[in-house]
Write an enzyme that holds these catalytic residues in place. Sequence first.
Site, PDB file in Angstrom:
ATOM      1  N   ASP A 238      -8.306  -1.008  11.832  1.00  0.00           N
ATOM      2  CA  ASP A 238      -8.904  -2.354  11.200  1.00  0.00           C
ATOM      3  C   ASP A 238      -8.386  -3.405  11.329  1.00  0.00           C
ATOM      4  O   ASP A 238      -7.210  -3.298  12.159  1.00  0.00           O
ATOM      5  CB  ASP A 238      -8.257  -1.297   9.900  1.00  0.00           C
ATOM      6  CG  ASP A 238      -9.287  -0.548   9.012  1.00  0.00           C
ATOM      7  OD1 ASP A 238     -10.115  -0.077   9.777  1.00  0.00           O
ATOM      8  OD2 ASP A 238      -8.947  -0.359   8.075  1.00  0.00           O
TER       9      ASP A 238
ATOM     10  N   LYS B 155       1.205  -1.164  -0.164  1.00  0.00           N
ATOM     11  CA  LYS B 155       0.487  -0.050   0.044  1.00  0.00           C
ATOM     12  C   LYS B 155       0.818   1.117   0.048  1.00  0.00           C
ATOM     13  O   LYS B 155       2.245   0.857   0.425  1.00  0.00           O
ATOM     14  CB  LYS B 155      -0.897  -0.100   1.138  1.00  0.00           C
ATOM     15  CG  LYS B 155      -1.640  -1.070   1.552  1.00  0.00           C
ATOM     16  CD  LYS B 155      -2.683  -0.534   3.293  1.00  0.00           C
ATOM     17  CE  LYS B 155      -2.766  -2.334   3.773  1.00  0.00           C
ATOM     18  NZ  LYS B 155      -3.254  -1.622   4.898  1.00  0.00           N
TER      19      LYS B 155
END
Length: 328
Positions: A278, A164
Site C-alpha cells: 500500500d 490504526k
Amino acid sequence: MTNKRFRLGVVMDPIARIQYAKDSTLAMLLAAEERGFELRYLEQADLWLRDGRAFGRARPLSVAADPRSWFTLGEPSVEPLGRLDCILMRKDPPFDTEYIYTTYILERAEDEGAMVVNRPQGLRDMNEKVYTAWFPQCCAPTLVTRDRTDMRAFLEEHGKIVCKPLHSMGGRSIFVVERSDKNTNVIFETLTDEGRRFAIVQRYIPDIAETGDSRVLLIDGEPVPYALARIPAEDDNRGNLAAGARGVGRPLDDRDRWLAGEIGPTLAARGMLFVGLDVIGGYVTEINVTSPTGIRELDKQHHLDIGGSVIGAIERRLLARPAPRAQR
C-alpha cells in the site's frame, strides 16, 4: 500448460459468499483450472492435526467465469494435506488466534511436502502494518506503541497523523487526527485499550486525497506493471475499496519500482509469492501478505491476467523443486 497435473488446495472464506466481480482468489482459481490444476476446496473448519500430521476434509472444486454460477463442489474426502502440491492460504483477516492456529496446521503440511502460498511462517512473522519497520527507508515517520503520551508527542511533532489498530483490515477503525481534535484522547485510549494493546500511528500523507492509496502487487518479488489507486470518497479519509473508495488503475512510476526493488526480493526469498504494497505519496504504509486483492479491477481496466501470472509463478516453483526421494 504443464504436462504434470498439479493438485492445488485453497483455504478461503465460503466461496458462495464472495463477490464474483471483485474476488482475487477466484481469479487465481480460474487461472489454475485453465492450466490443468486439480482443485480442492477447504475452509478453516476443515483442517486439523492428528499425531503431528496435517489433515483436511477437502472437496473437489470446479470454477467457471459465470457470475450466476461460478463454482461446483464435489463430495468431501479426508486426506493428508502434505499430498497436495500447493495450498493457497486465502483466508481473509482478522489475523486472530484462529488464523495463527491455521498457519501451524499449514506449516505441518509444508513440512510434509506441500508448497503453501504464502508461507505460514511469513504470515505469522509479517504483520501487515508492523513489518514496514523492516523497510524504514520506504516509509513515512511511523510509531508503534501502547503509550498514549508518546502518541500525543508524535501528533505534536507532525500536526496530523493516521492511527490504526494492528490486527484489522478493510479500513476498519482508522482515524485521522489533528492537533486541535478534542477526540484525540479517546481515540488513543480506544485503539490501545487503555494502554494494553499496541497500535500504529503514521504521519498523515495528504496525497491520498488526490492520488489515493495505491496497491502495488508483487508476484514472486516482481511488480505488476499497473497499480490500483484507491481514491477515497469525498466524505472519507480511507483509501479502501471496502470503505467506499474508487479503484483506478495507473502505470507504475519510478518510485513504485524503487519500492518494489527494496522490498520484493526479501519477500520472495521468504516464500511470499503474492503481496500487496500500500503506497501513499511514494511511501509504503502497509505490506499485505494475508490475502491481497486488486486483481480483478486491474485485469478489467488494463487487460491483464494477474491470476494467471500468480499461478505461473507457483507452477515454476513447483517444477523447480527436487523430486521426492522415492521418485528419483
